[in-house]
Design a protein around this motif. Structure first.
Motif, PDB file in Angstrom:
ATOM      1  N   SER A   4     -20.646 -21.127  -5.812  1.00  0.00           N
ATOM      2  CA  SER A   4     -19.869 -19.992  -6.301  1.00  0.00           C
ATOM      3  C   SER A   4     -18.526 -20.426  -6.871  1.00  0.00           C
ATOM      4  O   SER A   4     -17.813 -19.629  -7.463  1.00  0.00           O
ATOM      5  N   LYS A   5     -18.163 -21.693  -6.706  1.00  0.00           N
ATOM      6  CA  LYS A   5     -16.904 -22.184  -7.248  1.00  0.00           C
ATOM      7  C   LYS A   5     -16.979 -22.205  -8.771  1.00  0.00           C
ATOM      8  O   LYS A   5     -17.946 -22.686  -9.350  1.00  0.00           O
ATOM      9  N   VAL A   6     -15.943 -21.670  -9.411  1.00  0.00           N
ATOM     10  CA  VAL A   6     -15.938 -21.568 -10.867  1.00  0.00           C
ATOM     11  C   VAL A   6     -14.654 -22.165 -11.425  1.00  0.00           C
ATOM     12  O   VAL A   6     -13.567 -21.939 -10.903  1.00  0.00           O
ATOM     13  N   CYS A   7     -14.793 -22.929 -12.508  1.00  0.00           N
ATOM     14  CA  CYS A   7     -13.658 -23.452 -13.258  1.00  0.00           C
ATOM     15  C   CYS A   7     -13.697 -22.833 -14.653  1.00  0.00           C
ATOM     16  O   CYS A   7     -14.731 -22.885 -15.329  1.00  0.00           O
ATOM     17  N   ALA A   8     -12.601 -22.240 -15.084  1.00  0.00           N
ATOM     18  CA  ALA A   8     -12.500 -21.670 -16.429  1.00  0.00           C
ATOM     19  C   ALA A   8     -11.560 -22.546 -17.253  1.00  0.00           C
ATOM     20  O   ALA A   8     -10.409 -22.755 -16.876  1.00  0.00           O
ATOM     21  N   VAL A   9     -12.064 -23.066 -18.367  1.00  0.00           N
ATOM     22  CA  VAL A   9     -11.272 -23.914 -19.259  1.00  0.00           C
ATOM     23  C   VAL A   9     -10.889 -23.080 -20.477  1.00  0.00           C
ATOM     24  O   VAL A   9     -11.730 -22.802 -21.343  1.00  0.00           O
ATOM     25  N   PHE A  10      -9.635 -22.669 -20.540  1.00  0.00           N
ATOM     26  CA  PHE A  10      -9.151 -21.851 -21.653  1.00  0.00           C
ATOM     27  C   PHE A  10      -8.703 -22.758 -22.801  1.00  0.00           C
ATOM     28  O   PHE A  10      -8.060 -23.777 -22.589  1.00  0.00           O
ATOM     29  N   GLY A  11      -9.046 -22.365 -24.029  1.00  0.00           N
ATOM     30  CA  GLY A  11      -8.702 -23.186 -25.181  1.00  0.00           C
ATOM     31  C   GLY A  11      -9.524 -24.453 -25.228  1.00  0.00           C
ATOM     32  O   GLY A  11      -9.016 -25.532 -25.529  1.00  0.00           O
ATOM     33  N   LEU A  33     -16.517 -22.133 -20.477  1.00  0.00           N
ATOM     34  CA  LEU A  33     -15.855 -22.736 -21.627  1.00  0.00           C
ATOM     35  C   LEU A  33     -15.368 -21.608 -22.519  1.00  0.00           C
ATOM     36  O   LEU A  33     -16.165 -20.849 -23.064  1.00  0.00           O
ATOM     37  N   LEU A  34     -14.052 -21.490 -22.682  1.00  0.00           N
ATOM     38  CA  LEU A  34     -13.471 -20.334 -23.356  1.00  0.00           C
ATOM     39  C   LEU A  34     -12.747 -20.756 -24.623  1.00  0.00           C
ATOM     40  O   LEU A  34     -11.874 -21.623 -24.596  1.00  0.00           O
ATOM     41  N   SER A  35     -13.092 -20.116 -25.733  1.00  0.00           N
ATOM     42  CA  SER A  35     -12.505 -20.464 -27.015  1.00  0.00           C
ATOM     43  C   SER A  35     -12.636 -19.299 -27.980  1.00  0.00           C
ATOM     44  O   SER A  35     -13.495 -18.424 -27.807  1.00  0.00           O
ATOM     45  N   ARG A  36     -11.791 -19.310 -29.013  1.00  0.00           N
ATOM     46  CA  ARG A  36     -11.915 -18.314 -30.075  1.00  0.00           C
ATOM     47  C   ARG A  36     -13.112 -18.606 -30.964  1.00  0.00           C
ATOM     48  O   ARG A  36     -13.565 -17.740 -31.706  1.00  0.00           O
ATOM     49  N   THR A  37     -13.632 -19.824 -30.899  1.00  0.00           N
ATOM     50  CA  THR A  37     -14.790 -20.203 -31.707  1.00  0.00           C
ATOM     51  C   THR A  37     -16.017 -20.266 -30.808  1.00  0.00           C
ATOM     52  O   THR A  37     -16.251 -21.255 -30.112  1.00  0.00           O
ATOM     53  N   LEU A  38     -16.793 -19.196 -30.799  1.00  0.00           N
ATOM     54  CA  LEU A  38     -17.925 -19.095 -29.887  1.00  0.00           C
ATOM     55  C   LEU A  38     -18.950 -20.187 -30.146  1.00  0.00           C
ATOM     56  O   LEU A  38     -19.532 -20.751 -29.208  1.00  0.00           O
ATOM     57  N   GLU A  39     -19.180 -20.515 -31.425  1.00  0.00           N
ATOM     58  CA  GLU A  39     -20.177 -21.529 -31.760  1.00  0.00           C
ATOM     59  C   GLU A  39     -19.818 -22.883 -31.134  1.00  0.00           C
ATOM     60  O   GLU A  39     -20.702 -23.636 -30.722  1.00  0.00           O
ATOM     61  N   ALA A  95      -5.446 -12.280 -15.210  1.00  0.00           N
ATOM     62  CA  ALA A  95      -6.899 -12.117 -15.142  1.00  0.00           C
ATOM     63  C   ALA A  95      -7.511 -12.824 -13.937  1.00  0.00           C
ATOM     64  O   ALA A  95      -8.438 -12.300 -13.315  1.00  0.00           O
ATOM     65  N   VAL A  96      -7.004 -14.017 -13.602  1.00  0.00           N
ATOM     66  CA  VAL A  96      -7.676 -14.830 -12.580  1.00  0.00           C
ATOM     67  C   VAL A  96      -6.981 -14.829 -11.224  1.00  0.00           C
ATOM     68  O   VAL A  96      -7.637 -15.042 -10.191  1.00  0.00           O
ATOM     69  N   ALA A  97      -5.672 -14.615 -11.195  1.00  0.00           N
ATOM     70  CA  ALA A  97      -4.939 -14.765  -9.931  1.00  0.00           C
ATOM     71  C   ALA A  97      -5.271 -13.711  -8.876  1.00  0.00           C
ATOM     72  O   ALA A  97      -5.302 -14.045  -7.685  1.00  0.00           O
ATOM     73  N   PRO A  98      -5.508 -12.437  -9.234  1.00  0.00           N
ATOM     74  CA  PRO A  98      -5.797 -11.462  -8.166  1.00  0.00           C
ATOM     75  C   PRO A  98      -6.972 -11.865  -7.286  1.00  0.00           C
ATOM     76  O   PRO A  98      -6.904 -11.737  -6.052  1.00  0.00           O
ATOM     77  N   GLY A  99      -8.046 -12.359  -7.883  1.00  0.00           N
ATOM     78  CA  GLY A  99      -9.194 -12.791  -7.081  1.00  0.00           C
ATOM     79  C   GLY A  99      -8.865 -13.994  -6.227  1.00  0.00           C
ATOM     80  O   GLY A  99      -9.325 -14.113  -5.089  1.00  0.00           O
ATOM     81  N   MET A 100      -8.046 -14.913  -6.769  1.00  0.00           N
ATOM     82  CA  MET A 100      -7.624 -16.070  -5.995  1.00  0.00           C
ATOM     83  C   MET A 100      -6.788 -15.656  -4.793  1.00  0.00           C
ATOM     84  O   MET A 100      -6.965 -16.176  -3.684  1.00  0.00           O
ATOM     85  N   VAL A 101      -5.878 -14.724  -5.020  1.00  0.00           N
ATOM     86  CA  VAL A 101      -5.020 -14.247  -3.928  1.00  0.00           C
ATOM     87  C   VAL A 101      -5.871 -13.599  -2.842  1.00  0.00           C
ATOM     88  O   VAL A 101      -5.648 -13.804  -1.646  1.00  0.00           O
ATOM     89  N   GLU A 102      -6.856 -12.844  -3.263  1.00  0.00           N
ATOM     90  CA  GLU A 102      -7.744 -12.181  -2.297  1.00  0.00           C
ATOM     91  C   GLU A 102      -8.482 -13.206  -1.440  1.00  0.00           C
ATOM     92  O   GLU A 102      -8.661 -13.008  -0.230  1.00  0.00           O
ATOM     93  N   ARG A 103      -8.881 -14.314  -2.069  1.00  0.00           N
ATOM     94  CA  ARG A 103      -9.599 -15.356  -1.339  1.00  0.00           C
ATOM     95  C   ARG A 103      -8.662 -16.328  -0.631  1.00  0.00           C
ATOM     96  O   ARG A 103      -9.082 -17.086   0.234  1.00  0.00           O
TER      97      ARG A 103
END
Length: 206
Positions: A4-11, A33-39, A95-103
């Motif tokens: 269930s551990k997730v890493c989000a890479v922005f840009g 994997l997060l980017s403005r270029t979906l392809e 976007a990500v910190a509230p869930g982290m704080v909860e955990r």
């Protein structure tokens, strides 16, 4: 490691972003994997285990590094650099910190630059953006550290080499080595957390 551990890479990009994604994937994380270029991120899925690409716009990564002097910079570019580096970090954290704080656990790792610490004539657009990002990261760290969320800023003082890296080329920073540094800091014991970490080639003139 829990699946269930997730890493989000922005840009996400083919250099540091890809190396970071591969590192966390190798440690058992699912990776977004997060980017403005979906392809671009969809194409990377096949080479990065347990990854999934998503469209994400934290403003305009192409305006992150604005290399102009005070008399040549356009105010629109200046504002966009601020929005990408400062607004972008705030939006991601919201976007990500509230869930982290909860955990009660998690890491927010921020890629800074030499311009996070000092300005030059050619970084009138870049240094204020990275400096502001650094101050925001520090504010976030002072609030989130006691809640179990490790916020770390990394000052990358040097040119990042090609995506696969070349350990023999000490003039360029191996992106895989940066990713390893990110991992080490994110796994520090709570009794010994780093906020600001500088990395540079051994031959860098600093």
């Amino acid at each position: 490691m829990s699946e269930s551990k997730v890493c989000a890479v922005f840009g996400f990009g083919p250099g540091l972003g890809a190396s970071t994604a591969r590192k966390w994937s190798s440690e058992g994380f699912k990776v977004a994997l997060l980017s403005r270029t979906l392809e671009k991120v969809q194409a990377a899925e096949s080479s990065i285990k347990n990854s999934k690409g998503y469209y994400c716009d934290v403003t305009d990564p192409s305006s992150s590094g604005v290399w102009k002097s005070w008399d040549k910079i356009d105010l629109k570019l200046f504002d966009m650099a601020i929005k990408t580096n400062v607004h972008g970090l705030l939006k991601v954290t919201q976007a990500v910190a509230p869930g982290m704080v909860e955990r009660g656990e998690g890491s927010i790792l921020v890629t800074g630059a030499t311009a996070s610490l000092r300005g030059k004539p050619s970084t009138v657009g870049f240094a204020p953006a990275k400096g502001g990002q650094r101050m925001l990261a520090q504010s976030l760290a002072r609030d989130l550290h006691p809640k179990g969320i490790h916020v770390g800023l990394f000052v990358i003082d040097g040119y990042i080499g090609p995506g696969k890296g070349n350990p023999s080329n000490v003039a360029h920073i191996d992106p895989g080595a940066i990713a390893d540094t990110y991992w080490t800091v994110s796994n520090q014991p709570k009794s010994c957390w780093s906020f600001e970490t500088e990395v540079r080639p051994s031959v860098e003139n600093w």
